[in-house]
Every structure is written in structure tokens, then in C-alpha cells.
Design a protein around this motif. Structure first.
Motif, short mmCIF file in Angstrom:
data_model
loop_
_atom_site.label_atom_id
_atom_site.label_comp_id
_atom_site.label_asym_id
_atom_site.label_seq_id
_atom_site.Cartn_x
_atom_site.Cartn_y
_atom_site.Cartn_z
N GLU A 1 17.38 13.44 -0.99
CA GLU A 1 16.16 14.38 -2.00
C GLU A 1 16.11 15.84 -1.20
OE1 GLU A 1 13.28 11.20 -0.90
OE2 GLU A 1 14.21 9.65 -2.43
N VAL B 1 -5.69 -1.34 10.58
CA VAL B 1 -4.81 0.16 11.53
C VAL B 1 -4.11 0.78 10.67
CG1 VAL B 1 -4.24 1.00 13.54
CG2 VAL B 1 -6.34 -0.62 13.60
N ASP C 1 -10.16 8.17 12.39
CA ASP C 1 -10.26 8.26 14.10
C ASP C 1 -8.20 7.44 14.43
OD1 ASP C 1 -11.31 7.46 16.23
OD2 ASP C 1 -12.85 7.26 16.19
N ILE D 1 2.52 -5.71 9.46
CA ILE D 1 2.99 -5.34 8.04
C ILE D 1 3.63 -3.63 6.99
CG2 ILE D 1 1.72 -6.96 6.24
CD1 ILE D 1 0.20 -4.97 5.34
N ALA E 1 1.23 0.44 3.34
CA ALA E 1 0.53 -0.96 2.88
C ALA E 1 -1.05 -1.23 3.41
CB ALA E 1 1.06 -1.33 4.46
N GLU F 1 12.08 -0.53 5.11
CA GLU F 1 10.99 1.22 5.01
C GLU F 1 11.24 1.52 3.88
OE1 GLU F 1 13.01 3.60 7.33
OE2 GLU F 1 13.10 2.35 9.34
N GLY G 1 2.72 1.55 10.54
CA GLY G 1 3.81 2.86 10.21
C GLY G 1 5.23 3.15 10.37
N ASP H 1 -5.37 7.24 10.91
CA ASP H 1 -5.48 9.14 12.03
C ASP H 1 -4.71 10.37 11.20
OD1 ASP H 1 -2.76 8.81 11.84
OD2 ASP H 1 -2.78 8.34 13.74
N ILE I 1 15.67 11.10 2.85
CA ILE I 1 14.65 11.58 2.35
C ILE I 1 15.73 13.14 2.71
CG2 ILE I 1 13.31 12.39 3.71
CD1 ILE I 1 12.32 10.14 4.30
N LYS J 1 7.68 13.75 6.83
CA LYS J 1 6.49 12.61 6.85
C LYS J 1 5.31 12.22 6.65
CE LYS J 1 6.55 8.27 8.40
NZ LYS J 1 7.69 7.24 7.65
N ASP K 1 6.27 -0.81 6.93
CA ASP K 1 7.85 -0.33 7.94
C ASP K 1 7.22 -0.57 9.71
OD1 ASP K 1 7.76 0.95 5.42
OD2 ASP K 1 7.97 3.45 6.87
P1 FAD Z 1 2.99 4.76 6.68
O1 FAD Z 1 2.65 4.83 5.05
O2 FAD Z 1 3.42 5.23 7.65
O3 FAD Z 1 1.96 4.51 6.77
C1 FAD Z 1 1.09 3.95 8.25
C2 FAD Z 1 0.44 4.98 8.10
O4 FAD Z 1 -0.59 4.57 10.01
C3 FAD Z 1 0.13 6.43 9.03
O5 FAD Z 1 -0.88 7.13 8.21
C4 FAD Z 1 0.02 6.47 10.37
O6 FAD Z 1 -0.44 8.34 10.71
C5 FAD Z 1 -1.59 5.69 10.76
N1 FAD Z 1 -1.24 5.72 11.92
C6 FAD Z 1 -0.61 5.13 12.91
N2 FAD Z 1 -0.73 4.49 14.08
C7 FAD Z 1 -1.78 4.94 13.93
C8 FAD Z 1 -3.56 4.43 15.06
N3 FAD Z 1 -3.39 4.33 15.86
N4 FAD Z 1 -4.08 4.52 14.83
C9 FAD Z 1 -4.82 4.99 13.43
N5 FAD Z 1 -4.09 5.27 12.25
C10 FAD Z 1 -2.36 5.17 12.43
N6 FAD Z 1 9.69 4.39 -0.18
C11 FAD Z 1 10.31 4.06 -1.83
O7 FAD Z 1 10.35 2.45 -1.31
N7 FAD Z 1 10.86 5.34 -2.42
C12 FAD Z 1 11.09 6.25 -1.96
O8 FAD Z 1 11.22 6.87 -2.75
C13 FAD Z 1 10.30 6.61 -1.08
N8 FAD Z 1 10.11 8.15 -0.46
C14 FAD Z 1 9.86 8.65 0.33
C15 FAD Z 1 9.91 10.06 0.86
C16 FAD Z 1 8.92 10.00 2.30
C17 FAD Z 1 9.33 11.86 2.03
C18 FAD Z 1 8.49 9.42 3.54
C19 FAD Z 1 8.15 9.72 4.73
C20 FAD Z 1 8.53 8.32 2.68
C21 FAD Z 1 9.25 7.17 1.70
N9 FAD Z 1 9.46 5.92 1.24
C22 FAD Z 1 10.03 5.74 0.74
C23 FAD Z 1 9.08 5.32 2.50
C24 FAD Z 1 7.38 5.27 2.17
O9 FAD Z 1 6.68 5.89 1.98
C25 FAD Z 1 7.41 3.84 3.57
O10 FAD Z 1 8.13 2.65 3.47
C26 FAD Z 1 6.06 3.20 2.98
O11 FAD Z 1 5.01 4.39 3.37
C27 FAD Z 1 5.48 2.56 4.79
O12 FAD Z 1 4.20 1.92 4.38
P2 FAD Z 1 3.29 1.57 5.29
O13 FAD Z 1 2.19 1.64 5.17
O14 FAD Z 1 3.66 0.68 6.12
O15 FAD Z 1 3.30 2.94 6.48
#
Ligand code: FAD
Length: 405
Positions: free
Chosen positions: A156, A7, A77, A273, A12, A292, A107, A34, A153, A127, A275
Motif C-alpha cells: 500500500e 484496555v 493512560d 479480542i 476492537a 489482523e 493490538g 495510550d 502495508i 502503525k 489483533d
Molecule cells: P489496534 O487498533 O492496534 O488498537 C490497540 C490499541 O491498544 C492501540 O491504540 C495501542 O496503543 C493500545 N494499547 C496497547 N497496549 C496498551 C496498554 N497497556 N494500555 C493502554 N493502551 C494500550 N485491516 C483491514 O482489514 N484492512 C485494511 O486495509 C487495513 N489496513 C491497515 C493499515 C495500517 C497502516 C495498519 C497499521 C493496519 C491496517 N489494518 C487493516 C489492520 C487493522 O487496522 C487492525 O487489524 C485493527 O486495528 C486491530 O484492532 P485492535 O483493536 O486489535 O488493535
């Protein structure tokens, strides 16, 4: 293991799916996200993509064909509930996905601006690709930008807006930029660079409200009662982990989904896993920690994929980060929080500076601005228990690369 359901199709979630196949997993993989479109990288959203230097396709991890050839079923979804008893994830569409193992990679979302006027047009967090697509045309035409929060952020974005010719004002409650993540020496370098680009800072300053004109932002009022003109407000004041799904399913929650050293939640059929995960971080004295970063999301994904394929190992990867602001590339290896002394290499004037952070005379982190060689050496040095002392590092002519080799 016949079926893995993931999910969250971000950094990640995508990586677990890709790593499972790469390592030879043959069962079914369902990736539920989603957000519209194919899984994409977030870092360029506040940098190159916003500046128009890279296009939409360059944001994607992989093109459509990858998902077909790798047999990764991407479902657009929202997961609304986990039925742990029957090992099913329920979706908003009414469908369900059955799992042998579930990976939660949901995330985090932006902490909202807690002031009146935050709902006005022209107030943005950054985001999603959707946020960046809405911001990109605006940032080219606005004159007065207020940035709330001097974290990665916010800064940047401030650098991008200044480069595009806007007048930029940053409000920050703390007393220096990126205070949560970097040493005072590095904060100072970035503060001076931003000021040279025309960015104005107000430290120890928040905002009390945002004013609008016809539904559009026109000004902000600072905590000390000043009014700053603003046709765009961008905030980056931290994120809140997306724990609702896990919480409602009764999983242990503690500043994120609580996982053990193997990234397993309190249910052995569910991992978490990226964020959203709060894990015992080796480099933080095994204290429950939520990071993060791309490195954290990708390395945790690989760790879980390996475990699911019968190669479990406690997660121990060295945390590293980067941020690009104007012509400055800051790379950080390790966690510098709670350092008690520093040694610097290079000089802030040339914008080539490394800050070596020590705690109890143990090297714990290296922050490098425009010194990529130092960063790579630091990652190697910090990957094993480092023996470098502050006195050695402070010696005339000391170089990280030579010491590492
Ligand atoms: P995410 O990539 O946020 O993915 C989580 C996904 O799950 C999202 O698409 C969300 O919509 C989806 N989701 C949540 N709940 C549900 C649900 N119930 N059903 C279906 N889907 C769901 N990190 C660095 O190391 N260097 C950088 O320079 C850097 N710059 C960044 C710039 C920006 C603008 C942002 C926002 C982040 C940045 N980061 C950076 C941080 C990095 O992008 C995140 O740490 C990373 O994306 C985390 O991955 P994740 O998969 O845990 O979460």
C-alpha cells in the motif's frame, strides 16, 4: 455487571464500548488507551490519509460528543498491570480502574527491522497516526524509497509513494507479493500492476544494513551485497501481539492471548479480542489463529458485547479483508492458506479478477480484485458450509452472484 474496563482504544476496544451501549448495557464503561486523541481507524494511514485525500477528522470513529452522550469514559493512560485478585487494572499515572469484566484489546506492534541503521532518521514503520503524520510530508519530497516487505502495508505504501512520484524499490524475502495471504494468481496481478506503476521488486532478498549520512538514511545494503540509494525506508515485516500485560498477569499466551471459542481468556473475568487474540478459528479447522483485520476486531468486539449482555455464542464470523493499492481494490473472503486448486473468473489484463480457492474440492476463499459483486456474493456463500465445487465454478459462463442467488 456494573463495570466493564477495556484496555486498548483501537478498532476492537472502541467497538466493544460502542456495541455494549448500543445493545442496552447501562453500567460503567472505561476505555483506556495510550495513544493521544480520540480512537481512530488505521486502514487509511497507509492509503487515503497518507495521500492527503482524507483529513484527520475522517479517521475518527466518532467525535468527542459521542463519548459523553454514550457515557464511555475515555482515559488516556497506559495500563501497566492487572491485579486479577482484586479485579483492578493499574495505570501508569498511579490510578486504578476496577472491573467486573475486563476486555483486553491491546493490538500489536510492528516487528522491528533487525539490522544496523534501523534507528536512523527516515526509517519508518506505519502503525499509528503519529507515524503517518511524520511520513506524509516526507513521502511527497523524497526521491528514492526502499520498502522492506511486500505484504499489504508495504505494498500500500509502495503504491502511494509511486503515485507521488518517488522511485520505489521493494525488498521481499519470499518469492511473490502478499504470499502469506493470497494465491499465486493474485500475487502475479499485483506484481505486474506495481511494475507498471514503476515499482521495482527484488524477491528472495533482504537487507543487511541501512547506511546513514548525518544521522539520516542514505542507502540500504541488500543481502547479496548491492547498495540501493534511499532517502526513505518503510518496513512492513509483520507484527508482534501486545501480550506483555496479559503475560505478566499469568494469562495463557500462545501467539497472542489464548482465548476459547467465546473469546474468554484463561481467566473467566477477562476477554481478549482483535489483533492480540489467538482464538480457535472455525474457518481454519479450529486451530489457534490470530487475525489482523478490521472485520476480525469489530466482529469479535460485537461477540463479546453480546455475551456480556447475556447472549453468548461461539465466535464463528467469516474472516474478510481488503487492501487498496493504486486503482486496485482487493477484497478477500475466507482464508486461502492451504488451498490446493483454483478457478479464476475475469482476467488479470483488465485488473478485474476473482480467484476461487478450493481445498479438497471445497470452496474456502474468494479473492476479488475490482470485482466487488463477487466479493459480496462470496461472503454470503462462505457464511454457510459452501457446496460449490471446482468443476461447477470452472463451467463456461459461471457467475458467483447467480450461483449465490
Ligand atoms: P489496534 O487498533 O492496534 O488498537 C490497540 C490499541 O491498544 C492501540 O491504540 C495501542 O496503543 C493500545 N494499547 C496497547 N497496549 C496498551 C496498554 N497497556 N494500555 C493502554 N493502551 C494500550 N485491516 C483491514 O482489514 N484492512 C485494511 O486495509 C487495513 N489496513 C491497515 C493499515 C495500517 C497502516 C495498519 C497499521 C493496519 C491496517 N489494518 C487493516 C489492520 C487493522 O487496522 C487492525 O487489524 C485493527 O486495528 C486491530 O484492532 P485492535 O483493536 O486489535 O488493535
Amino acid at each position: 455487571l456494573a463495570s466493564v474496563v477495556i484496555v486498548g482504544a483501537g478498532q476492537a476496544g472502541f467497538q466493544v464500548a460502542a456495541s455494549l451501549r448500543q445493545e442496552g448495557y447501562d453500567g460503567s464503561i472505561t476505555l483506556i488507551g495510550d495513544e493521544p486523541g480520540l480512537p481512530y481507524q488505521r486502514p487509511p494511514l497507509s492509503k487515503a490519509y497518507l495521500l492527503g485525500k482524507i483529513n484527520e477528522n475522517a479517521l475518527l470513529f466518532r467525535p468527542t460528543e459521542f463519548f459523553t452522550t454514550q457515557r464511555i469514559e475515555l482515559i488516556h493512560d497506559q495500563a501497566t498491570a492487572i491485579d486479577r485478585q482484586n479485579r483492578r487494572v493499574l495505570l501508569a499515572s498511579g490510578e486504578a480502574a476496577v472491573y467486573d469484566h475486563l476486555v483486553l484489546a491491546t493490538g500489536a506492534h510492528n516487528r522491528p527491522l533487525p539490522v544496523p541503521g534501523a534507528e536512523l532518521q527516515g526509517v519508518f514503520g506505519v502503525k499509528t497516526k503519529q507515524d503517518a503524520d511524520a511520513l506524509a510530508p516526507l513521502v511527497k519530497e523524497v526521491r528514492n524509497v526502499v520498502v522492506v516487505g511486500a505484504g499489504f502495508i508495504g505494498l500500500e505504501f509502495a503504491a502511494v509513494a509511486a503515485e507521488l512520484g518517488a522511485s520505489v524499490h521493494v525488498l521481499e524475502l519470499g518469492d511473490r507479493p502478499m504470499a502469506r495471504a493470497v494465491s499465486t494468481e493474485m500475487s502475479q496481478l499485483f506484481r505486474q500492476a506495481h511494475e507498471a506503476w514503476g515499482v521495482k521488486f527484488d524477491f528472495r532478498q533482504g537487507l543487511t544494513r541501512i547506511e546513514g549520512d548525518n544521522g539520516k538514511v542514505s542507502a540500504v545494503e541488500t543481502s547479496d551485497g548491492r547498495k540501493l540509494p534511499a532517502d526513505l525506508v518503510v518496513f512492513g515485516i509483520g507484527v508482534i501481539p501486545n501480550t506483555q500485560l496479559a503475560n505478566e498477569a499469568g494469562l495463557a499466551i500462545e501467539n497472542g492471548i489464548r482465548v476459547d471459542a467465546n473469546l474468554l481468556s484463561s481467566d473467566p473475568h477477562i476477554s481478549a479480542i482483535g489483533d492480540v487474540a489467538c482464538f480457535p478459528c472455525l474457518q481454519n479447522g479450529e486451530r489457534p489463529t490470530r487475525l489482523e483485520s478490521v472485520q476480525n476486531a469489530a466482529d469479535q468486539a460485537r461477540n463479546v458485547a453480546a455475551r456480556l449482555l447475556g447472549k453468548p455464542a461461539p465466535y464463528s464470523a467469516l474472516p474478510w479483508f481488503w487492501t487498496d493499492q493504486g486503482n486496485l481494490k482487493l477484497q478477500i473472503a475466507g482464508l486461502s492458506t492451504s488451498y490446493d486448486s483454483t478457478v479464476t473468473l475475469g482476467s488479470p489484463e483488465t485488473h478485474q479478477l476473482s480467484v476461487l480457492c478450493f481445498r479438497n474440492d471445497q470452496l474456502i476463499a474468494v479473492e476479488s480484485c475490482n470485482r466487488p459483486g463477487d466479493h459480496m456474493a462470496a461472503r454470503k456463500i462462505l457464511s454457510r458450509p459452501p457446496k460449490l465445487t471446482a468443476a461447477e465454478a470452472a463451467a463456461e459462463g459461471f457467475e458467483l452472484k447467480a450461483w449465490e442467488a
